[in-house]
Motif scaffolding. Structure first.
Motif, PDB file in Angstrom:
ATOM      1  N   ARG A 180      83.206  95.786  23.878  1.00 63.18           N
ATOM      2  CA  ARG A 180      82.141  96.765  24.070  1.00 63.18           C
ATOM      3  C   ARG A 180      81.919  97.127  25.539  1.00 63.18           C
ATOM      4  O   ARG A 180      81.846  98.297  25.901  1.00 63.18           O
ATOM      5  CB  ARG A 180      80.841  96.212  23.477  1.00 63.18           C
ATOM      6  CG  ARG A 180      79.677  97.187  23.533  1.00 63.18           C
ATOM      7  CD  ARG A 180      78.393  96.592  22.970  1.00 63.18           C
ATOM      8  NE  ARG A 180      77.810  95.585  23.841  1.00 63.18           N
ATOM      9  CZ  ARG A 180      77.826  94.285  23.594  1.00 63.18           C
ATOM     10  NH1 ARG A 180      78.402  93.829  22.507  1.00 63.18           N
ATOM     11  NH2 ARG A 180      77.294  93.421  24.425  1.00 63.18           N
ATOM     12  N   LYS A 236      85.672  99.714  25.741  1.00 62.00           N
ATOM     13  CA  LYS A 236      85.056 100.976  25.307  1.00 62.00           C
ATOM     14  C   LYS A 236      84.749 101.862  26.516  1.00 62.00           C
ATOM     15  O   LYS A 236      84.997 103.080  26.497  1.00 62.00           O
ATOM     16  CB  LYS A 236      83.772 100.681  24.515  1.00 62.00           C
ATOM     17  CG  LYS A 236      83.147 101.923  23.909  1.00 62.00           C
ATOM     18  CD  LYS A 236      81.917 101.573  23.072  1.00 62.00           C
ATOM     19  CE  LYS A 236      81.233 102.825  22.548  1.00 62.00           C
ATOM     20  NZ  LYS A 236      80.016 102.500  21.782  1.00 62.00           N
ATOM     21  N   GLU A 276      82.576  96.165  16.428  1.00 62.27           N
ATOM     22  CA  GLU A 276      83.007  96.522  17.791  1.00 62.27           C
ATOM     23  C   GLU A 276      84.442  97.058  17.774  1.00 62.27           C
ATOM     24  O   GLU A 276      84.761  98.041  18.448  1.00 62.27           O
ATOM     25  CB  GLU A 276      82.920  95.304  18.716  1.00 62.27           C
ATOM     26  CG  GLU A 276      81.548  94.677  18.870  1.00 62.27           C
ATOM     27  CD  GLU A 276      80.540  95.544  19.589  1.00 62.27           C
ATOM     28  OE1 GLU A 276      80.900  96.652  20.014  1.00 62.27           O
ATOM     29  OE2 GLU A 276      79.380  95.125  19.702  1.00 62.27           O
ATOM     30  N   LEU A 329      85.494 100.808  18.715  1.00 66.52           N
ATOM     31  CA  LEU A 329      86.502 101.097  19.741  1.00 66.52           C
ATOM     32  C   LEU A 329      87.577 102.025  19.186  1.00 66.52           C
ATOM     33  O   LEU A 329      87.998 102.996  19.838  1.00 66.52           O
ATOM     34  CB  LEU A 329      87.125  99.782  20.227  1.00 66.52           C
ATOM     35  CG  LEU A 329      88.266  99.896  21.235  1.00 66.52           C
ATOM     36  CD1 LEU A 329      87.775 100.505  22.541  1.00 66.52           C
ATOM     37  CD2 LEU A 329      88.902  98.528  21.497  1.00 66.52           C
TER      38      LEU A 329
END
Length: 1222
Positions: free
Chosen positions: A899, A903, A978, A982
């Motif tokens: 994250r 990302k 997550e 992504l």
């Protein structure tokens, strides 16, 4: 037959008594239950037994069981019964209704309930086709007495609930019954209102007659049942029935508000009626409730109820009864408040709309009443009014009305008192406390509510300030001056003489702070500069700056007021040094100087507050603070020179503030020189040989931070603690500089300052960040630190931890609560020192270091731009550090990698570096995460399937182990989200569909249809540029597809829905024209069906998965016969229907009849019905089958005529000679 029936009844009565007897043993009770259940399933004479047991002469328990037998027969044997048997059973049921019950006040409620269930079950199977006179028979029953009338009301209510609310019957039967109810609604409503009027009149008459209390109660009971039935219909019938006959229903309801025995049910009905949505012209008659008469009844009822609650509350006798009375009156008050809120909502919708509704003449009466609820002692009632106040203040026409403008001032003064946190259930220091004890279970519950309520009030105050900004500021100024001169009231005496969080002065200051922040922010947005009350504002600033206190809780509020009033200081620059001195004094605040005791939570909060105020000032007004830069820099250097004076976070906050101001230099070389000087000590320490050895060797690192040694107590000299402090400060500083150092936003200023080094091929400027040279020099050791942190989870390094720190890498309690969704404790004592164990301090150190390291990596791309992306071998370096030892990294430490780092990297990376940086990173990582998550979800699924088998083990299983399993499962869900987030950010470009008009104006049929989720026929999402790049790499593309389709059957509905609706088809359709292997196509399709088996019970997931399956089938079926084979394996599939669907799909004739989208989806959904899994609660439930009856409402197709013939006749009529009648 009479003898076996009588014998069986005797046995059943004994069995029922055994089951219900508290003295019976478990064995006997189970045997009796088994006997009763077998009787219901297998006995051929259930009906005569049930009727005999249901006789009035039996006990209530036995009668209830007898009626249950009859209900069971109707639900599960009806389809196998002869028509004559059905007719007889219906007649028996009608006899039970007419003569089979005791009087209305004597009969048990559960007997009435089961009788109504029996009738409704028959109605659902027979009406209207085979029982056309049902409504007439019900009407006839009401003439037999109050008990029968109440039963009819219960039957009509349950029928509406089953058909409309819960929809517990097949679609065609539901449609038949609903349309018949709708057709007869005029007569039903007339019938209900007549019953209500009759019984209310009788109730009032009998109530006044001495000795007729029994009759009065009976009529009251019928009236209550009628009101409850009306409530079940008002919610969905056409608005015309509610407003019919000049709103007779609403008039009756308003009159009943003054009747104590009926007022609560009447208020419920009135609330449902005035909350209705629909077409605006249909809602216009509801404005009748703004008339003087209706408003008088509503307001007088509220005053009487409030007075009754107060009287009964102070009554010294009959304590138990008084509590009940208070609660009923209080609930009634809540309903009336909600009625006024709903009326306000209708007013805001109708005034200024196309239906031309004028502002009511008695608006002042309505707003005064509304204000009375806003100032009521009950915090719940106060909060209920906020949304409607916001709507009034936001309304384009009403907000300008003189009545609302005048009321805005009163609202603001009332809100200043409402913002004060009082009314804790455990206290008795305020009238609100008694109401809070009804509304809240604990002080924590109340505190959570009040924080939300206070934020809501802040929003409404901001809206009010748009109407009267200057008056609002005058109120704030007046109250702030009063607060400053008021002596501090700590409430209860404490050792140090300091306030607690519920001290009178603290709650007053907190309320004042929220009010000031809300008002001043709007003042500068809504007034021209020349109209701003700068002089008065500066008086306030001076007063706040001069206010001196040693109480940390109050000082924190003072700092908030300084920040709120700071915009005034920008108009008087010479005040800036005073503000800075105030903030710097708070930055080093201590209650007791040179104390060895850890700081209290309140003191820590003051210091953090000062840091954030300085950063906010430098972020929002950097050009204004720039002239004081040298003074600020000198003071910061002085503070930084004393290593023990500030914490690492406080030091880095000050450095961030300096970096923010340095952005205003607008000179690359000057800012670079400043940053080099600022970071000199950090750079020297970070790049030293000793630090390099520590950061590159896990064993040395653990020794350096003291994790392999016994922990020391707080206050003792500890070299390891100093090492941890310095290490944290280095990473904090790097993060602060990366986050805050920037080039000028204006391109010309950036060029003039030397920040632009060239242009991209598309003509966009290429910037350079003045912090790049320093940060790039520190980056190798940061990557080494990340690699070392990952390697610490390896078994050999875990073994190096001392016994004290063996749980260092476990989740902290705060993190656990966040993961499990448990509330945090908000009411901890802020005056107690924050003692932390050695383990807690070590856990905090590792958590912060790990998180901050990835924040630096995530922000480096945004900050350093091409200087970061062009690092030689960057992808290999990241793989070698951030992706090293991932097999050993626990789930909760994977989340920052995904994250915080990846990302952000995906979102900020320029297209030129997709192939060189992102593809080498995302490809291996997603492949690894797929393998890891597959294993994790298999373990979770195995654990779920074994739960039923290991009951004995589960009983002895420790609570901590269960909690750990829950925690692990939640973490797997979070990591899965997550990963999919992504993947979505990397590949999917979301296109949001346009909203389909005003929701409020949907009519009844449209709103019913829209309540069923029907996704669009073709998802409109497209691949991002990065997605297109990833798809070109076959191995990465296959990994993306595999993750997306595998995720459909993982036990997480939100992941399933999001992936099915956004990702799967967008990825798969990229390869439609290619040569997919048949095995791959079969696997993709089977994955969707597995998802339906797992999540099909949820309507939202069912819709998206069905659409996805249909898209795959329709697009790939022509080329892959194998899909037909998969479909044929679906349990209970109708192969003829499948053949028809295939025939239409494969038919290439352009003139063939095409089926509409919705019908096609419905057909396909029926084909897939056998794959849908049942929820656990339904898996072992016996299914009820209700057969469809011949449809009453068939749509007749218009007769086809020759268009030429029809038009010829029309034309002939037009030109035919007319008779002259003049």
């Amino acid at each position: 037959m009479a003898e076996p029936v009588a014998a069986m009844c005797d046995q059943l009565i004994k069995a029922v008594n055994v089951m219900m007897d508290s003295e019976s043993s478990q064995v006997y009770r189970l045997e009796a239950l088994k006997f009763c259940e077998e009787f219901k399933e297998k006995c051929p004479f259930c009906v005569p037994c049930g009727l005999q047991l249901a006789d009035k002469s039996q006990t209530a328990i036995v009668r209830h069981f007898g009626l249950q037998i009859l209900e069971h027969v109707i639900k599960f044997r009806w389809n196998d019964m002869e028509q004559q048997e059905k007719f007889q059973l219906k007649n028996y049921a009608m006899i039970l209704l007419s003569t089979g019950t005791h009087s209305i006040l004597e009969e048990e409620s559960h007997i009435k309930d089961v009788l109504s269930r029996i009738m409704v079950e028959m109605i659902k199977r027979e009406w209207p086709q085979h029982w056309p006179d049902m409504l007439k028979e019900m009407e006839t029953l009401t003439s037999m007495g109050e008990a029968q009338t109440e039963l009819v009301m219960l039957i009509l209510l349950r029928l509406a609930e089953d058909v409309i609310t819960f929809q517990t019957l097949p679609a065609q039967r539901r449609r038949d019954i609903q349309q018949t109810l709708t057709q007869n609604m005029d007569s039903i409503f007339s019938f209900l209102l007549t019953i209500l009027q009759l019984n209310v009149d009788q109730y009032r008459k009998e109530k006044r007659t001495t000795g007729h209390e029994f009759q009065a109660k009976a009529h009251c009971r019928v009236a209550v049942a009628t009101l409850n039935t009306l409530a079940g219909y008002i919610d969905w019938v056409a608005l015309g029935h509610i407003t019919n006959d000049n709103c007779r229903l609403l008039e009756m309801l308003c009159l009943l508000l003054s009747e104590p025995g009926l007022q609560l049910e009447a208020a419920e009905c009135l609330l449902i009626a005035v909350s209705r949505k629909g077409k605006l012209e249909d809602r216009k008659p509801l404005m009748l409730l703004f008339d003087d008469v209706a408003m008088h009844y509503i307001l007088s009822a509220a005053q009487t109820a409030d007075g009754a609650a107060i009287c009964s509350r102070t009554s010294p006798t009959q304590l138990d009864q008084s509590v009940g009375v208070v609660e009923r009156h209080y609930t009634f008050l809540k309903r009336l408040c909600q009625v006024l809120c709903a009326l306000g909502g209708q007013l805001c919708s109708l005034v200024g709309s196309d239906v031309e509704v004028e502002v009511p003449a008695n608006l002042i009466k309505f707003t005064e009443a509304f204000l009375a609820f806003t100032t009521h002692p009950s915090q719940f009632l106060r909060s209920s009014t906020q949304m409607t106040w916001g709507s009034l203040f936001r309304h384009e026409i009403l907000s300008k009305d003189p009545v609302v403008v005048e009321m805005t001032v009163k609202y603001l003064r009332a809100t200043m008192k409402n913002l004060v946190k009082t009314g804790f259930p455990s206290k008795n220091d305020n009238p609100s406390c008694e109401y809070s004890r009804v509304d809240f279970d604990s002080d924590e519950d109340f505190n959570f509510f009040f924080n939300s309520f206070r934020a809501q009030q802040g929003d409404v105050v901001r809206l009010a300030c748009r109407i009267i900004p200057l008056e609002a500021f005058q109120i704030a100024a007046e109250l702030l001056h009063y607060q400053i001169i008021s002596p501090i009231d700590t409430g209860s005496k404490t050792a140090e003489g300091l306030c607690s969080i519920i001290s009178p002065s603290v709650v007053q200051w907190e309320a004042m702070t929220v009010f000031t922040e809300s008002v001043v922010g709007q003042l500068f947005k809504n007034l021209e500069e020349e109209k701003l009350p700068v002089d008065q504002g500066m008086e306030l600033v001076q007063a706040v700056l001069n206010f001196d206190t040693r109480d940390p809780l109050i000082l924190s509020c003072v700092l908030s007021n300084v920040s709120a009033l700071f915009p005034f200081v920008t108009h008087r620059p010479h005040f800036l040094p005073q503000v800075l001195y105030k903030l710097f004094a708070a930055l080093t605040f201590e209650v007791v100087e040179e104390s060895k005791v850890p700081r209290t939570r309140a003191v820590k909060n003051v210091r953090r507050h000062a840091c954030s105020s300085i950063i906010k000032m430098c972020r929002d007004y950097p050009h204004f603070v720039l002239p004081c830069f040298e003074m600020l820099y000198t003071h910061v250097k002085k503070l930084l020179s004393n290593e023990a004076l500030l914490t690492q976070m406080e030091k880095s906050a000050l450095m961030e503030a300096l970096v923010l101001i340095s952005n205003q230099f607008k000179d690359y070389h000057r800012q670079q020189a400043f940053l080099e000087e600022l970071m000199a000590s950090v750079a020297a320490r970070w790049t030293s040989d000793e630090m390099r050895r520590v950061l590159w060797d896990p064993a040395l690192f653990l020794s350096f931070v003291g994790a392999d040694q016994p922990g020391s107590e707080p206050g003792q000299d500890d070299a390891s603690a100093i090492n941890r402090t310095r290490l944290s400060f280095c990473v904090y500083t790097i993060l602060g500089v990366v986050k805050r150092a920037r080039w000028p936003a204006d391109l010309e200023e950036a060029k003039a300052g030397g920040f632009v080094v060239g242009l991209t091929p598309s003509g966009a400027p290429i910037y350079r960040n003045p912090c790049a040279p320093q940060v790039l020099a520190l980056l190798p050791n940061l990557l080494a630190l990340i690699r070392t942190l990952n390697s610490l989870f390896m078994p050999e390094n875990m073994a190096r931890l001392s016994e004290t720190f063996s749980k260092t890498y476990d989740l902290m309690d705060v993190e656990k609560n966040i993961v499990l969704g448990l509330p945090q404790q908000h009411l901890e004592n802020p005056d107690s020192p924050v003692y932390k164990s050695s383990l807690e301090r070590m856990q905090g150190f590792f958590f912060t270091l790990y998180d901050n390291s990835f924040h630096v990596l995530g922000g480096a791309g945004v900050s350093l731009q091409q200087d970061f992306y062009t690092i030689q071998g960057l992808a290999e370096q990241i793989v070698g550090s951030a992706f090293s030892s991932l097999d050993h990294v626990p789930d909760h430490r994977l989340r920052p990698i995904l994250r915080v780092f990846l990302k952000q990297l995906v979102l900020s990376c320029p297209q030129d570096y997709y192939d060189s940086l992102l593809c080498p990173l995302l490809g291996p990582l997603l492949t690894y995460m797929l393998q890891r998550l597959n294993v994790k979800w298999q373990i979770i699924n195995q654990r779920s399937s074994m739960n039923g088998e290991d009951e004995e083990e589960e009983q002895v299983c420790e609570e901590s182990q269960v909690t750990q399993e829950m925690l692990d499962e939640h973490l797997v869900r979070l990591v899965t989200r997550e990963v999919l987030d992504l993947l979505t950010v990397s590949c999917i470009s979301r296109k949001v569909p346009e909203p389909a008009g005003n929701k409020e104006e949907l009519d009844e049929e449209e709103s019913m249809e829209s309540s069923q989720v029907v996704p669009s026929a073709q998802p409109t999402d497209e691949l991002t540029e990065l997605g297109k790049c990833l798809v070109k790499h076959e191995d990465i593309y296959m990994t993306l597809l595999t993750i997306s389709f595998t995720a459909l059957s993982w036990k997480d509905t939100s992941n399933c829905h999001r992936t099915a609706s956004m990702v799967c088809w967008t990825l798969l359709r990229q390869v439609l024209g290619g040569n997919l292997l048949a095995e791959a196509v079969t696997w993709f399709y089977t994955s969707v069906l597995r998802g339906l088996q797992m999540h099909g019970q949820h309507e939202v997931c069912n819709s998206t998965l069905t659409l996805l399956a249909m898209l795959i089938y329709e697009n790939l079926r022509p080329g892959y016969m194998e899909l037909r084979g998969v479909m044929s394996q679906i349990p209970n599939i109708n192969l003829d229907a499948l053949d028809q669907y295939d025939h239409r799909l494969l038919d290439t004739n352009p003139n063939a009849h095409k089926v509409g989208d919705k019908k096609r989806k419905d057909q396909f959904k029926k084909l897939l019905a056998g794959t849908v899994g049942k929820p656990l609660g339904q898996q072992f439930k016996k299914e009820v089958h209700i057969r469809n009856l011949p449809s009453l409402f068939k749509k007749t197709k218009p007769e086809k005529k020759d268009i030429l013939d029809s038009e010829t006749s029309v034309l002939a009529d037009l030109f035919s000679p007319l008779e002259d009648k003049l």
